[in-house]
Each structure stands twice: as C-alpha cells, then as structure tokens.
Design a protein around this motif. Structure first.
Motif, PDB file in Angstrom:
ATOM      1  N   LEU A   1       0.853  -1.189   0.000  1.00 27.67           N
ATOM      2  CA  LEU A   1       0.000   0.000   0.000  1.00 27.67           C
ATOM      3  C   LEU A   1       0.884   1.233   0.000  1.00 27.67           C
ATOM      4  N   THR A   2       0.475   2.255  -0.727  1.00 32.44           N
ATOM      5  CA  THR A   2       1.224   3.509  -0.679  1.00 32.44           C
ATOM      6  C   THR A   2       0.960   4.214   0.655  1.00 32.44           C
ATOM      7  N   THR A   3       1.992   4.810   1.213  1.00 26.82           N
ATOM      8  CA  THR A   3       1.854   5.521   2.483  1.00 26.82           C
ATOM      9  C   THR A   3       1.663   7.025   2.288  1.00 26.82           C
ATOM     10  N   LYS A   4       1.754   7.474   1.037  1.00 33.23           N
ATOM     11  CA  LYS A   4       1.563   8.896   0.723  1.00 33.23           C
ATOM     12  C   LYS A   4       1.275   9.027  -0.763  1.00 33.23           C
ATOM     13  N   ALA A   5       0.846  10.188  -1.169  1.00 29.93           N
ATOM     14  CA  ALA A   5       0.626  10.444  -2.597  1.00 29.93           C
ATOM     15  C   ALA A   5       1.976  10.481  -3.297  1.00 29.93           C
ATOM     16  N   ILE A   6       2.063   9.765  -4.407  1.00 30.46           N
ATOM     17  CA  ILE A   6       3.339   9.647  -5.107  1.00 30.46           C
ATOM     18  C   ILE A   6       3.085   9.359  -6.580  1.00 30.46           C
ATOM     19  N   ASN A   7       4.027   9.741  -7.426  1.00 34.22           N
ATOM     20  CA  ASN A   7       3.913   9.482  -8.856  1.00 34.22           C
ATOM     21  C   ASN A   7       4.394   8.075  -9.199  1.00 34.22           C
ATOM     22  N   LEU A   8       3.744   7.468 -10.153  1.00 40.17           N
ATOM     23  CA  LEU A   8       4.172   6.192 -10.714  1.00 40.17           C
ATOM     24  C   LEU A   8       5.055   6.522 -11.913  1.00 40.17           C
ATOM     25  N   GLN A   9       6.357   6.206 -11.823  1.00 45.36           N
ATOM     26  CA  GLN A   9       7.320   6.590 -12.854  1.00 45.36           C
ATOM     27  C   GLN A   9       7.480   5.482 -13.900  1.00 45.36           C
ATOM     28  N   ALA A  10       7.813   5.900 -15.133  1.00 43.20           N
ATOM     29  CA  ALA A  10       8.022   4.924 -16.211  1.00 43.20           C
ATOM     30  C   ALA A  10       9.335   4.169 -16.041  1.00 43.20           C
ATOM     31  N   GLU A  11      10.318   4.788 -15.409  1.00 44.12           N
ATOM     32  CA  GLU A  11      11.625   4.176 -15.167  1.00 44.12           C
ATOM     33  C   GLU A  11      12.026   4.427 -13.717  1.00 44.12           C
TER      34      GLU A  11
ATOM     35  N   GLN B   1       9.301  -2.038  -8.695  1.00 42.94           N
ATOM     36  CA  GLN B   1       8.423  -2.120  -9.860  1.00 42.94           C
ATOM     37  C   GLN B   1       7.093  -2.690  -9.398  1.00 42.94           C
ATOM     38  N   VAL B   2       6.012  -1.941  -9.623  1.00 44.88           N
ATOM     39  CA  VAL B   2       4.715  -2.319  -9.076  1.00 44.88           C
ATOM     40  C   VAL B   2       3.660  -2.320 -10.183  1.00 44.88           C
ATOM     41  N   GLN B   3       2.542  -2.952  -9.843  1.00 44.97           N
ATOM     42  CA  GLN B   3       1.392  -2.985 -10.746  1.00 44.97           C
ATOM     43  C   GLN B   3       0.157  -2.577  -9.951  1.00 44.97           C
ATOM     44  N   THR B   4      -0.632  -1.702 -10.533  1.00 46.52           N
ATOM     45  CA  THR B   4      -1.846  -1.232  -9.859  1.00 46.52           C
ATOM     46  C   THR B   4      -3.001  -2.195 -10.116  1.00 46.52           C
ATOM     47  N   MET B   5      -4.127  -1.952  -9.435  1.00 42.70           N
ATOM     48  CA  MET B   5      -5.295  -2.813  -9.605  1.00 42.70           C
ATOM     49  C   MET B   5      -5.901  -2.669 -11.004  1.00 42.70           C
ATOM     50  N   ASN B   6      -5.668  -1.545 -11.680  1.00 45.72           N
ATOM     51  CA  ASN B   6      -6.168  -1.370 -13.051  1.00 45.72           C
ATOM     52  C   ASN B   6      -5.069  -1.618 -14.087  1.00 45.72           C
ATOM     53  N   ASP B   7      -4.074  -2.470 -13.695  1.00 41.50           N
ATOM     54  CA  ASP B   7      -3.045  -2.989 -14.615  1.00 41.50           C
ATOM     55  C   ASP B   7      -2.081  -1.934 -15.144  1.00 41.50           C
ATOM     56  N   LEU B   8      -1.852  -0.856 -14.413  1.00 43.54           N
ATOM     57  CA  LEU B   8      -0.794   0.082 -14.762  1.00 43.54           C
ATOM     58  C   LEU B   8       0.500  -0.393 -14.111  1.00 43.54           C
TER      59      LEU B   8
ATOM     60  N   ASN C   1      13.839   6.218 -11.878  1.00 43.27           N
ATOM     61  CA  ASN C   1      14.595   7.436 -11.601  1.00 43.27           C
ATOM     62  C   ASN C   1      13.631   8.613 -11.582  1.00 43.27           C
ATOM     63  N   HIS C   2      14.043   9.677 -10.924  1.00 42.27           N
ATOM     64  CA  HIS C   2      13.165  10.837 -10.738  1.00 42.27           C
ATOM     65  C   HIS C   2      12.943  11.609 -12.031  1.00 42.27           C
ATOM     66  N   GLN C   3      13.836  11.479 -13.001  1.00 45.56           N
ATOM     67  CA  GLN C   3      13.697  12.212 -14.246  1.00 45.56           C
ATOM     68  C   GLN C   3      12.794  11.508 -15.259  1.00 45.56           C
ATOM     69  N   ALA C   4      12.367  10.294 -14.946  1.00 48.46           N
ATOM     70  CA  ALA C   4      11.538   9.530 -15.884  1.00 48.46           C
ATOM     71  C   ALA C   4      10.131  10.118 -15.969  1.00 48.46           C
ATOM     72  N   LYS C   5       9.435   9.754 -17.022  1.00 48.95           N
ATOM     73  CA  LYS C   5       8.070  10.237 -17.244  1.00 48.95           C
ATOM     74  C   LYS C   5       7.138   9.689 -16.168  1.00 48.95           C
ATOM     75  N   ALA C   6       6.243  10.544 -15.659  1.00 43.34           N
ATOM     76  CA  ALA C   6       5.251  10.124 -14.674  1.00 43.34           C
ATOM     77  C   ALA C   6       4.047   9.528 -15.401  1.00 43.34           C
ATOM     78  N   ILE C   7       3.750   8.261 -15.095  1.00 37.54           N
ATOM     79  CA  ILE C   7       2.619   7.589 -15.742  1.00 37.54           C
ATOM     80  C   ILE C   7       1.297   8.083 -15.169  1.00 37.54           C
ATOM     81  N   THR C   8       1.233   8.143 -13.850  1.00 38.54           N
ATOM     82  CA  THR C   8       0.033   8.630 -13.174  1.00 38.54           C
ATOM     83  C   THR C   8       0.400   9.001 -11.750  1.00 38.54           C
ATOM     84  N   SER C   9      -0.537   9.614 -11.053  1.00 39.37           N
ATOM     85  CA  SER C   9      -0.332   9.972  -9.652  1.00 39.37           C
ATOM     86  C   SER C   9      -1.147   9.011  -8.785  1.00 39.37           C
TER      87      SER C   9
END
Length: 278
Positions: A213-223, A251-258, A225-233
């Motif tokens: 479970l996430t403990t705070k709001a955070i971006n899901l990154q494509a790679e 490396q994680v997977q969300t419930m909606n397969d992201l 590293n912090h410079q990678a593209k943010a897939i979603t929040s």
C-alpha cells in the motif's frame, strides 16, 4: 768573323732556359679534383680567429600533408565504427529488455504456483515456514545493508509479523503466503547471486509478488529514476503489487493494470491481501 757568330747573346740564352724550366715544372703538377660544396645542414664551421666549432642546427624538412582523399577515408572508417557500436548497444538493450520480460513472466508463474500451494497449507507446514523465515530475518538483522535494502528488510519483518498473526488466527494459507513474501524479500537482499545481478544495473524480479500500500501520494514513474516520465499519480493507501526492485525503487502494478516504478520508502505491506491468483 768570329766563330761564335751564331751563338745567341747571353740575355736571350737565359730567357730560353727559364722557359724550358717552366714547361718542365708545369708537366709535373698533379691536378686535384674540386671538392664538393659542404651541405649547410651538417657543416661544422670554425669562425675566423677562434678555435671553437659552431654547429648549425639541422632544419627538418616538413612532411607532405595527407591528401583530402586519405582524410575522407579515415572519417568514413570512424563513422562506420560508430555505427557498429550503436548497433551493438541497441542489441544489448533489446536483450536486456527481453531478459527482464522473461524474468517477470517466470516470477508470475512461480507466484501463481506458490499461491496454490499456500491455499492448501496445513498447520505444520505454516509453522515450519514461519520458523524458517524467522531464522533468516534474525540473521539479516546482524548484517549491514544499504538504505534501500534496509527498507526491504523492514518490510520483510512486517510480513513475518503478519504471518504470525494469521497463524494465530488459524488462517494457515495467509500465514504461509506472508511468510513466503517475507522470505522472498530477505533472500533478495542477502543472496549473493541475486545481489550481483542487481549490481549489473538490471532490475531483480521477485519470485513471489508482494502486496503493498502507498503511504503517501506519489507518482508512478516509467523508469526507476526521478527524471523519468510520470505515468500517473497514486493516492495514499493505493493497493499495489510489487514484482521487482532496483536499488531503492520497486516495480509495481496497480489494480487497473498500470505498471511502473515507485520508491520503496513510500509503501507499506498489505497484510489483509486475500486475492490469491489462480
């Protein structure tokens, strides 16, 4: 008339003797061949009035510069080598991606097989697994880890606690599952072979998926590293399933397969995870 009438006078006679002597001496002279001029590049000159020898430095003759055709050929050869290097790098990257996909697929298959076994776990099997993981977790506490590995060690301890709680509630399948997840995290940071694989700048796939479970709001990154593209929040308390890790990234997977990467410090265990994969 005197009998000496035909004898030349004394002055004429002396001149004749001198001419004869000059011709004789001239025929005895040996002609010496003319000496070639001394090259300036190697001459040792003695200035007049001194006994020192002055050495003239040799002036090098400049080499002929390469022609434009030779330069063009060299440039073409260098470009060819660069193209070959680029192709090699692309092939290596493609192989690395293929290997990561194979590992992830293998990890998913193993996870499904493990879950099937865990659902059928008996009390002795659950107790044995928990005891095995307790020994591994205790041994890991005596070792020194990096910050990212210490985070995984903390998650392993929390999964072990969840396994003990499930066992006390006689939920042996959940106890087996949480104990296996705890053991997987410990093995990932203590197994020398797996740690060497991570050091090769490649993600390490978990053999058993880890519910988080996430403990705070955070971006899901494509790679990772912090410079990678943010897939979603992702919001706080978003359920995730970790499939691999690299350094301090999971490396994680969300419930909606992201699928993407988040930092390991931004998650906690999901102990009430009951959705075992078939």
């Amino acid at each position: 008339m005197s009998r000496f009438h035909n004898i030349p006078d004394r002055s004429s006679f002396a001149a004749l003797i001198l001419v004869s002597a000059g011709v004789s001496l001239g025929g005895c002279v040996t002609h010496q061949p003319a000496k070639p001029p001394v090259s300036r590049q190697s001459a040792d000159l003695k200035p007049a009035g001194t006994g020192k020898t002055e050495r003239i430095d040799v002036v090098p003759i400049p080499e002929k510069p390469p022609s434009q055709r030779i330069l063009r050929d060299e440039i073409a050869a260098l470009k060819q080598k660069l193209a070959e290097k680029d192709e090699l790098i692309q092939n290596l990257n493609a192989r690395e991606q293929d290997r990561a996909q194979i590992l992830q697929k293998t990890a998913g298959e193993m996870s499904r097989a493990e879950n099937k076994l865990h659902r059928l776990a008996t009390q002795p099997e659950a107790a044995s697994k928990i005891a095995e993981v307790e020994i591994a977790v205790h041994a890991a506490k005596l070792a020194s880890f990096s910050e990212s590995e210490a985070t995984l060690q903390s998650l392993a301890q929390r999964f072990l606690d969840a396994a003990t709680t499930a066992y006390e509630q006689k939920n042996y399948s959940a106890a087996m599952n949480h104990a296996a997840q705890s053991g997987e995290l410990i093995d990932a940071i203590t197994n020398p072979t797996r740690k060497m694989f991570v050091s090769q700048d490649a993600p390490l796939a978990f053999r058993i998926t880890v519910p988080l479970l996430t403990t705070k709001a955070i971006n899901l990154q494509a790679e990772p590293n912090h410079q990678a593209k943010a897939i979603t929040s992702l919001k706080r308390n978003t359920p995730l399933t970790a499939t691999a890790y690299h350094d301090n990234w999971l490396q994680v997977q969300t419930m909606n397969d992201l699928s993407g990467w988040i930092q390991s410090q931004a998650v906690d265990i999901r102990a009430n995870w009951q959705s075992f994969q078939e």
